[in-house]
Design a protein around this motif. Structure first.
Motif, mmCIF file in Angstrom:
data_model
loop_
_atom_site.group_PDB
_atom_site.id
_atom_site.type_symbol
_atom_site.label_atom_id
_atom_site.label_comp_id
_atom_site.label_asym_id
_atom_site.label_seq_id
_atom_site.Cartn_x
_atom_site.Cartn_y
_atom_site.Cartn_z
ATOM 1 N N SER A 167 -11.498 -24.314 1.672
ATOM 2 C CA SER A 167 -12.773 -24.890 1.285
ATOM 3 C C SER A 167 -13.110 -26.044 2.222
ATOM 4 O O SER A 167 -12.299 -26.951 2.407
ATOM 5 C CB SER A 167 -12.693 -25.386 -0.153
ATOM 6 N N VAL A 168 -14.304 -25.986 2.818
ATOM 7 C CA VAL A 168 -14.767 -27.054 3.700
ATOM 8 C C VAL A 168 -16.164 -27.447 3.240
ATOM 9 O O VAL A 168 -17.088 -26.638 3.262
ATOM 10 C CB VAL A 168 -14.789 -26.610 5.184
ATOM 11 N N SER A 169 -16.310 -28.682 2.834
ATOM 12 C CA SER A 169 -17.573 -29.178 2.294
ATOM 13 C C SER A 169 -18.618 -29.369 3.381
ATOM 14 O O SER A 169 -18.300 -29.533 4.558
ATOM 15 C CB SER A 169 -17.312 -30.523 1.601
ATOM 16 N N LYS A 170 -19.872 -29.395 2.977
ATOM 17 C CA LYS A 170 -20.959 -29.663 3.918
ATOM 18 C C LYS A 170 -20.911 -31.087 4.451
ATOM 19 O O LYS A 170 -21.522 -31.392 5.467
ATOM 20 C CB LYS A 170 -22.312 -29.416 3.259
ATOM 21 N N LYS A 171 -20.176 -31.953 3.773
ATOM 22 C CA LYS A 171 -20.031 -33.325 4.243
ATOM 23 C C LYS A 171 -19.231 -33.407 5.540
ATOM 24 O O LYS A 171 -19.327 -34.385 6.272
ATOM 25 C CB LYS A 171 -19.319 -34.174 3.184
ATOM 26 N N VAL A 172 -18.425 -32.369 5.811
ATOM 27 C CA VAL A 172 -17.594 -32.361 7.012
ATOM 28 C C VAL A 172 -18.448 -32.219 8.266
ATOM 29 O O VAL A 172 -18.151 -32.826 9.288
ATOM 30 C CB VAL A 172 -16.530 -31.246 6.930
ATOM 31 N N GLY A 173 -19.504 -31.428 8.205
ATOM 32 C CA GLY A 173 -20.358 -31.258 9.378
ATOM 33 C C GLY A 173 -21.245 -30.044 9.231
ATOM 34 O O GLY A 173 -21.329 -29.442 8.163
ATOM 35 N N ASN A 174 -21.885 -29.683 10.339
ATOM 36 C CA ASN A 174 -22.754 -28.507 10.294
ATOM 37 C C ASN A 174 -21.915 -27.226 10.289
ATOM 38 O O ASN A 174 -20.693 -27.272 10.296
ATOM 39 C CB ASN A 174 -23.761 -28.533 11.446
ATOM 40 N N LEU A 226 7.749 -19.136 3.693
ATOM 41 C CA LEU A 226 7.327 -19.797 2.460
ATOM 42 C C LEU A 226 7.789 -19.010 1.242
ATOM 43 O O LEU A 226 7.976 -17.794 1.309
ATOM 44 C CB LEU A 226 5.803 -19.919 2.403
ATOM 45 N N LYS A 227 7.949 -19.716 0.123
ATOM 46 C CA LYS A 227 8.199 -19.035 -1.148
ATOM 47 C C LYS A 227 6.949 -18.253 -1.513
ATOM 48 O O LYS A 227 5.830 -18.663 -1.196
ATOM 49 C CB LYS A 227 8.487 -20.058 -2.240
ATOM 50 N N THR A 228 7.116 -17.126 -2.191
ATOM 51 C CA THR A 228 5.964 -16.296 -2.535
ATOM 52 C C THR A 228 5.614 -16.421 -4.010
ATOM 53 O O THR A 228 6.394 -16.927 -4.806
ATOM 54 C CB THR A 228 6.244 -14.814 -2.196
ATOM 55 N N GLY A 229 4.419 -15.933 -4.337
ATOM 56 C CA GLY A 229 3.970 -15.938 -5.715
ATOM 57 C C GLY A 229 3.074 -17.116 -6.067
ATOM 58 O O GLY A 229 2.972 -17.486 -7.226
ATOM 59 N N TYR A 230 2.417 -17.691 -5.074
ATOM 60 C CA TYR A 230 1.564 -18.854 -5.310
ATOM 61 C C TYR A 230 0.146 -18.607 -4.826
ATOM 62 O O TYR A 230 -0.084 -17.844 -3.891
ATOM 63 C CB TYR A 230 2.120 -20.086 -4.585
ATOM 64 N N ASP A 231 -0.803 -19.288 -5.487
ATOM 65 C CA ASP A 231 -2.171 -19.386 -4.992
ATOM 66 C C ASP A 231 -2.307 -20.751 -4.347
ATOM 67 O O ASP A 231 -1.981 -21.773 -4.964
ATOM 68 C CB ASP A 231 -3.188 -19.260 -6.134
ATOM 69 N N LEU A 232 -2.776 -20.790 -3.111
ATOM 70 C CA LEU A 232 -2.920 -22.030 -2.368
ATOM 71 C C LEU A 232 -4.385 -22.230 -2.015
ATOM 72 O O LEU A 232 -5.044 -21.289 -1.573
ATOM 73 C CB LEU A 232 -2.117 -21.986 -1.066
ATOM 74 N N VAL A 233 -4.885 -23.439 -2.175
ATOM 75 C CA VAL A 233 -6.239 -23.761 -1.739
ATOM 76 C C VAL A 233 -6.162 -25.001 -0.861
ATOM 77 O O VAL A 233 -5.678 -26.054 -1.291
ATOM 78 C CB VAL A 233 -7.193 -24.017 -2.928
ATOM 79 N N PHE A 234 -6.618 -24.852 0.382
ATOM 80 C CA PHE A 234 -6.691 -25.968 1.311
ATOM 81 C C PHE A 234 -8.119 -26.498 1.295
ATOM 82 O O PHE A 234 -9.073 -25.734 1.437
ATOM 83 C CB PHE A 234 -6.356 -25.519 2.731
ATOM 84 N N ILE A 235 -8.264 -27.813 1.148
ATOM 85 C CA ILE A 235 -9.569 -28.453 1.202
ATOM 86 C C ILE A 235 -9.558 -29.411 2.380
ATOM 87 O O ILE A 235 -8.685 -30.285 2.472
ATOM 88 C CB ILE A 235 -9.874 -29.233 -0.093
ATOM 89 N N ALA A 236 -10.517 -29.235 3.278
ATOM 90 C CA ALA A 236 -10.587 -30.077 4.466
ATOM 91 C C ALA A 236 -11.282 -31.386 4.134
ATOM 92 O O ALA A 236 -12.319 -31.401 3.480
ATOM 93 C CB ALA A 236 -11.339 -29.354 5.573
ATOM 94 N N ARG A 237 -10.704 -32.471 4.576
ATOM 95 C CA ARG A 237 -11.339 -33.770 4.439
ATOM 96 C C ARG A 237 -12.226 -34.032 5.648
ATOM 97 O O ARG A 237 -12.109 -33.372 6.678
ATOM 98 C CB ARG A 237 -10.280 -34.857 4.315
ATOM 99 N N ASN A 238 -13.080 -35.025 5.510
ATOM 100 C CA ASN A 238 -14.045 -35.337 6.563
ATOM 101 C C ASN A 238 -13.361 -35.729 7.876
ATOM 102 O O ASN A 238 -13.894 -35.480 8.958
ATOM 103 C CB ASN A 238 -14.957 -36.476 6.080
ATOM 104 N N THR A 239 -12.162 -36.290 7.803
ATOM 105 C CA THR A 239 -11.461 -36.721 9.016
ATOM 106 C C THR A 239 -10.938 -35.559 9.849
ATOM 107 O O THR A 239 -10.569 -35.756 11.004
ATOM 108 C CB THR A 239 -10.277 -37.628 8.647
#
Length: 113
Positions: free
Chosen positions: A47-54, A76-89
């Motif tokens: 997930s990358v917000s519109k605040k990060v840029g165009n 990696l261990k298996t059996g997980y849901d992962l969500v990466f969220i990008a910060r503005n930096t």
């Protein structure tokens, strides 16, 4: 990543946000949630917000995160849901910095074998 290894639906993202545990550093936030349906794979959402840029900047950040995960997902261990969220930096960082950030988060979450 294969189709079954991705989180796409809003409902799935919300489940990970609500029930999962979060870990963060300067560039990224990682939510993890134990997925009991798919015990043999990890599913990933980015997930990358519109605040990060165009749209060009957001797509670049998504590509950097997905490539960094793809190259480090084998141990990696298996059996997980992962969500990466990008910060503005994260918008003006290099691939090496993003990959280092991903590895630190996965280690902090205890997913590396």
């Amino acid at each position: 990543m294969k189709k079954e290894e991705r989180i796409r639906k809003n409902l799935e993202f919300r489940r990970v946000y609500k029930r999962g545990k979060s870990y963060s550093n300067q560039l990224l936030v990682l939510y993890i949630y134990k997925n009991y349906k798919n015990a043999n794979i990890n599913r990933v959402g980015i997930s990358v917000s519109k605040k990060v840029g165009n749209s060009v900047v957001r797509s670049r950040v998504k590509r950097l995160i997905s490539e960094g995960y793809r190259l480090n997902c084998n141990d990696l261990k298996t059996g997980y849901d992962l969500v990466f969220i990008a910060r503005n930096t994260s918008k003006d960082k290099t691939y090496q910095e993003v990959e280092k950030s991903i590895i630190k988060l996965l280690r902090k979450a205890g997913l590396q074998v």
